[in-house]
Design a protein around this motif. Sequence first.
Motif, mmCIF file in Angstrom:
data_model
loop_
_atom_site.group_PDB
_atom_site.id
_atom_site.type_symbol
_atom_site.label_atom_id
_atom_site.label_comp_id
_atom_site.label_asym_id
_atom_site.label_seq_id
_atom_site.Cartn_x
_atom_site.Cartn_y
_atom_site.Cartn_z
ATOM 1 N N THR A 20 -5.154 6.776 -27.598
ATOM 2 C CA THR A 20 -5.065 7.873 -26.634
ATOM 3 C C THR A 20 -6.238 8.841 -26.810
ATOM 4 O O THR A 20 -6.850 9.276 -25.823
ATOM 5 C CB THR A 20 -3.726 8.618 -26.791
ATOM 6 O OG1 THR A 20 -2.666 7.694 -26.612
ATOM 7 C CG2 THR A 20 -3.609 9.744 -25.789
ATOM 8 N N ALA A 21 -6.560 9.172 -28.053
ATOM 9 C CA ALA A 21 -7.679 10.079 -28.320
ATOM 10 C C ALA A 21 -8.992 9.471 -27.841
ATOM 11 O O ALA A 21 -9.823 10.155 -27.219
ATOM 12 C CB ALA A 21 -7.753 10.410 -29.806
ATOM 13 N N ALA A 22 -9.203 8.194 -28.101
ATOM 14 C CA ALA A 22 -10.431 7.525 -27.664
ATOM 15 C C ALA A 22 -10.527 7.518 -26.138
ATOM 16 O O ALA A 22 -11.604 7.754 -25.571
ATOM 17 C CB ALA A 22 -10.483 6.106 -28.210
ATOM 18 N N ALA A 23 -9.425 7.250 -25.445
ATOM 19 C CA ALA A 23 -9.428 7.233 -23.984
ATOM 20 C C ALA A 23 -9.751 8.617 -23.422
ATOM 21 O O ALA A 23 -10.516 8.742 -22.459
ATOM 22 C CB ALA A 23 -8.082 6.747 -23.462
ATOM 23 N N LEU A 24 -9.183 9.662 -23.997
ATOM 24 C CA LEU A 24 -9.472 11.027 -23.532
ATOM 25 C C LEU A 24 -10.932 11.410 -23.758
ATOM 26 O O LEU A 24 -11.565 12.030 -22.906
ATOM 27 C CB LEU A 24 -8.549 12.024 -24.229
ATOM 28 C CG LEU A 24 -7.074 11.963 -23.823
ATOM 29 C CD1 LEU A 24 -6.237 12.871 -24.707
ATOM 30 C CD2 LEU A 24 -6.903 12.338 -22.364
ATOM 31 N N ILE A 25 -11.491 11.023 -24.885
ATOM 32 C CA ILE A 25 -12.895 11.331 -25.180
ATOM 33 C C ILE A 25 -13.817 10.596 -24.209
ATOM 34 O O ILE A 25 -14.748 11.185 -23.653
ATOM 35 C CB ILE A 25 -13.230 10.980 -26.642
ATOM 36 C CG1 ILE A 25 -12.543 11.976 -27.582
ATOM 37 C CG2 ILE A 25 -14.737 10.970 -26.881
ATOM 38 C CD1 ILE A 25 -12.608 11.595 -29.040
ATOM 39 N N LEU A 26 -13.563 9.317 -23.979
ATOM 40 C CA LEU A 26 -14.399 8.549 -23.055
ATOM 41 C C LEU A 26 -14.307 9.084 -21.629
ATOM 42 O O LEU A 26 -15.304 9.132 -20.911
ATOM 43 C CB LEU A 26 -14.016 7.071 -23.099
ATOM 44 C CG LEU A 26 -14.413 6.339 -24.382
ATOM 45 C CD1 LEU A 26 -13.871 4.917 -24.365
ATOM 46 C CD2 LEU A 26 -15.912 6.338 -24.560
ATOM 47 N N ARG A 27 -13.136 9.502 -21.223
ATOM 48 C CA ARG A 27 -12.977 10.069 -19.883
ATOM 49 C C ARG A 27 -13.757 11.382 -19.748
ATOM 50 O O ARG A 27 -14.385 11.641 -18.729
ATOM 51 C CB ARG A 27 -11.504 10.274 -19.574
ATOM 52 C CG ARG A 27 -11.265 10.814 -18.196
ATOM 53 C CD ARG A 27 -9.794 10.957 -17.910
ATOM 54 N NE ARG A 27 -9.609 11.741 -16.726
ATOM 55 C CZ ARG A 27 -9.146 11.262 -15.597
ATOM 56 N NH1 ARG A 27 -8.798 10.011 -15.520
ATOM 57 N NH2 ARG A 27 -9.010 12.035 -14.545
ATOM 58 N N ALA A 28 -13.719 12.199 -20.781
ATOM 59 C CA ALA A 28 -14.454 13.470 -20.754
ATOM 60 C C ALA A 28 -15.957 13.221 -20.686
ATOM 61 O O ALA A 28 -16.678 13.898 -19.948
ATOM 62 C CB ALA A 28 -14.114 14.299 -21.982
ATOM 63 N N PHE A 29 -16.453 12.257 -21.434
ATOM 64 C CA PHE A 29 -17.884 11.953 -21.411
ATOM 65 C C PHE A 29 -18.323 11.352 -20.087
ATOM 66 O O PHE A 29 -19.419 11.609 -19.620
ATOM 67 C CB PHE A 29 -18.265 11.002 -22.540
ATOM 68 C CG PHE A 29 -18.368 11.662 -23.884
ATOM 69 C CD1 PHE A 29 -18.927 12.918 -24.014
ATOM 70 C CD2 PHE A 29 -17.905 11.029 -25.017
ATOM 71 C CE1 PHE A 29 -19.027 13.531 -25.250
ATOM 72 C CE2 PHE A 29 -18.003 11.627 -26.251
ATOM 73 C CZ PHE A 29 -18.561 12.875 -26.376
ATOM 74 N N SER A 30 -17.501 10.545 -19.465
ATOM 75 C CA SER A 30 -17.915 9.875 -18.232
ATOM 76 C C SER A 30 -18.154 10.863 -17.100
ATOM 77 O O SER A 30 -18.986 10.620 -16.227
ATOM 78 C CB SER A 30 -16.891 8.825 -17.803
ATOM 79 O OG SER A 30 -15.716 9.442 -17.341
#
Length: 176
Positions: A20-30
């Motif tokens: 979940t943390a990885a998905a949130l970080i990737l979404r923020a960067f995209s």
Amino acid sequence: MTRKTRRLWLVIACLACLGTAAALILRAFSSDIVFFVTPSQVMASPPPKDRTVKLGGMVVAGSVHRERRGETPVATFNVTDGQAAVTVHYEGILPDLFREGQSVVAIGTVQPSHDFAATEVLAKHDETYMPKEVAEALKKAGKWDPRFGPPPSADSWNKMTVQDARKNTATQPATN
């Protein structure tokens, strides 16, 4: 529950939290990534209208038009990579080093009409500098080969007019 089962559930919970943390970080960067595009790429396949991109190329000689809307200066100019030209609209004060025939990077969005609405315009800082992205675009467009010397000078681009850029765009075959 046995000790082994509790450990398994703990590992599963940790993996779920990590995922979940990885998905949130990737979404923020995209949402913060800004891609570099050239005028020929914009004409061939424009990015989505809500996507912020960097448009790079050379300012076409004779294409800069300045006016005022109230107190706000408005500039319209064409940017080319030698194969296509895109009209850029910018509200604000252009950099002091902005000139026709110079390399420029404009940050903004592509409109449905293939025009570019810039929120920021960056100009080169001296006669020898060319943004890396613009140099790469010139190489890709076949306008410059680093084996044969430095990139084209601003003087050679000063001779190109709006009609030349449009003529080059009209003679390019459609690519899919």
